[in-house]
Design an enzyme around this catalytic site. Sequence first.
Site, PDB file in Angstrom:
ATOM      1  N   ASN A   9     -24.626 -47.521 -61.126  1.00  0.00           N
ATOM      2  CA  ASN A   9     -24.266 -47.174 -59.548  1.00  0.00           C
ATOM      3  C   ASN A   9     -23.879 -45.623 -59.736  1.00  0.00           C
ATOM      4  OD1 ASN A   9     -23.401 -46.823 -57.106  1.00  0.00           O
ATOM      5  ND2 ASN A   9     -21.682 -48.280 -57.173  1.00  0.00           N
ATOM      6  N   TRP A  10     -24.828 -44.727 -59.479  1.00  0.00           N
ATOM      7  CA  TRP A  10     -24.532 -43.423 -59.524  1.00  0.00           C
ATOM      8  C   TRP A  10     -23.621 -43.054 -58.473  1.00  0.00           C
ATOM      9  CZ3 TRP A  10     -29.769 -40.860 -60.947  1.00  0.00           C
ATOM     10  CH2 TRP A  10     -30.185 -41.219 -62.519  1.00  0.00           C
ATOM     11  N   LYS A  11     -23.413 -43.967 -57.432  1.00  0.00           N
ATOM     12  CA  LYS A  11     -22.662 -43.485 -56.158  1.00  0.00           C
ATOM     13  C   LYS A  11     -23.008 -41.852 -55.498  1.00  0.00           C
ATOM     14  CE  LYS A  11     -18.904 -45.847 -58.160  1.00  0.00           C
ATOM     15  NZ  LYS A  11     -17.521 -46.304 -58.249  1.00  0.00           N
ATOM     16  N   HIS A  94     -20.288 -53.031 -51.247  1.00  0.00           N
ATOM     17  CA  HIS A  94     -19.342 -52.472 -52.402  1.00  0.00           C
ATOM     18  C   HIS A  94     -18.059 -51.889 -51.671  1.00  0.00           C
ATOM     19  CE1 HIS A  94     -17.945 -49.263 -55.149  1.00  0.00           C
ATOM     20  NE2 HIS A  94     -18.648 -49.864 -56.023  1.00  0.00           N
ATOM     21  N   GLU A  96     -16.274 -49.463 -51.960  1.00  0.00           N
ATOM     22  CA  GLU A  96     -16.360 -48.125 -51.169  1.00  0.00           C
ATOM     23  C   GLU A  96     -16.713 -47.981 -49.783  1.00  0.00           C
ATOM     24  OE1 GLU A  96     -17.758 -46.056 -54.617  1.00  0.00           O
ATOM     25  OE2 GLU A  96     -16.075 -46.567 -55.875  1.00  0.00           O
ATOM     26  N   GLU A 166     -15.937 -57.272 -58.569  1.00  0.00           N
ATOM     27  CA  GLU A 166     -15.303 -56.039 -58.901  1.00  0.00           C
ATOM     28  C   GLU A 166     -13.842 -55.868 -58.308  1.00  0.00           C
ATOM     29  OE1 GLU A 166     -18.514 -52.736 -59.829  1.00  0.00           O
ATOM     30  OE2 GLU A 166     -18.168 -52.748 -57.584  1.00  0.00           O
ATOM     31  N   GLY A 172     -13.051 -47.265 -61.119  1.00  0.00           N
ATOM     32  CA  GLY A 172     -12.578 -45.983 -61.255  1.00  0.00           C
ATOM     33  C   GLY A 172     -11.491 -45.597 -61.669  1.00  0.00           C
ATOM     34  N   SER A 212     -14.518 -50.170 -64.227  1.00  0.00           N
ATOM     35  CA  SER A 212     -14.355 -49.311 -65.537  1.00  0.00           C
ATOM     36  C   SER A 212     -14.735 -49.642 -67.004  1.00  0.00           C
ATOM     37  CB  SER A 212     -12.567 -49.396 -65.793  1.00  0.00           C
ATOM     38  OG  SER A 212     -12.079 -48.468 -64.759  1.00  0.00           O
ATOM     39  N   GLY A 233     -20.078 -47.547 -62.706  1.00  0.00           N
ATOM     40  CA  GLY A 233     -20.163 -46.648 -62.017  1.00  0.00           C
ATOM     41  C   GLY A 233     -20.057 -45.163 -62.984  1.00  0.00           C
ATOM     42  N   GLY A 234     -18.941 -44.676 -63.239  1.00  0.00           N
ATOM     43  CA  GLY A 234     -18.797 -43.454 -64.165  1.00  0.00           C
ATOM     44  C   GLY A 234     -19.512 -43.559 -65.321  1.00  0.00           C
TER      45      GLY A 234
HETATM   46  P1  PGA Z   1     -16.675 -47.510 -62.234  1.00  0.00           P
HETATM   47  O1  PGA Z   1     -17.352 -47.915 -60.759  1.00  0.00           O
HETATM   48  O2  PGA Z   1     -17.692 -48.134 -63.377  1.00  0.00           O
HETATM   49  O3  PGA Z   1     -16.592 -46.174 -62.224  1.00  0.00           O
HETATM   50  O4  PGA Z   1     -15.170 -47.996 -62.344  1.00  0.00           O
HETATM   51  C1  PGA Z   1     -17.762 -49.381 -60.935  1.00  0.00           C
HETATM   52  C2  PGA Z   1     -18.318 -49.610 -59.166  1.00  0.00           C
HETATM   53  O5  PGA Z   1     -17.773 -48.748 -58.523  1.00  0.00           O
HETATM   54  O6  PGA Z   1     -19.433 -50.154 -59.123  1.00  0.00           O
END
Ligand code: PGA
Length: 255
Positions: A9-11, A94, A96, A166, A172, A212, A233-234
């Site tokens: 997930n590159w966001k 998600h 976010e 999640e 994050g 994470s 994500g990251g």
């Molecule tokens: P993260 O994000 O790996 O940066 O914690 C995961 C996500 O939001 O899908």
Amino acid sequence: MRTPIIAANWKMNKTSAEAEDFFSRFGNLLEVAGVEVVICPPFPLLGLAAEHCRRMSLRLGAQNMHWETEGAYTGEVSPLLLRDLGVQYVILGHSERRQHFGETDQNVSRKVKAALAADLTPIVCVGEMLPQRQAGQTMAVVGEQLTSALHNLDPSQVRRMVIAYEPVWAIGSGLPATPDDAEAVALQIRKIIGDLFSLKVARDTRIQYGGSVNPENIAGFMAGTEIDGALVGGASLDAAGFARLVKAAMGVRVP
Ligand code: PGA
């Protein structure tokens, strides 16, 4: 047999030049059989990513979509357009989007149905916030989000889906859930699917952990019986790091 699935997930990250660079490096780094790797870039990079994904046997995913196929919805993106661009997966609900863009369980439910109708596989995110976890409400929250997302679906549709557990506090933050905690929630998710549909559907539905995840901790999440992959994500932004993560998930020794 559930095929492992690791999704990036590159966001809201990467320019087209950065995406090109990722694919050119990732292509030389990744040779792992038996795992679906899904790249979910921002919408404007889908066309660019589609060509690379096809060439490299990666799957292409989007990070969101609208529940209608067309109409007066300024700034939104139709599931039909995603399909048209070669998208196969779509992240829905998600945290976010729930936190910053008012995404509700009801919207997620509509989007799940629209995605399935467009032949897209939803990756539905569920998870509790820290105060909810501290109050012992994890399963109540996850259960409500899940039940709503799966409302009125056929068993055959649910079996195609991916559920991403999640915990919001882990996203994050650099503070992942423990593999044992994630495994326990995944087991409960399977129980709920079993109660709503059948044991077979529960056994067939893939469940990811997200929050994470990195190349060092992924193996721990994959070690149990309930978690089939990760939503990352990251740690998905760097080609070398993400290739290491996928290899570690599949038990390939990472130097
Ligand atoms: P993260 O994000 O790996 O940066 O914690 C995961 C996500 O939001 O899908």
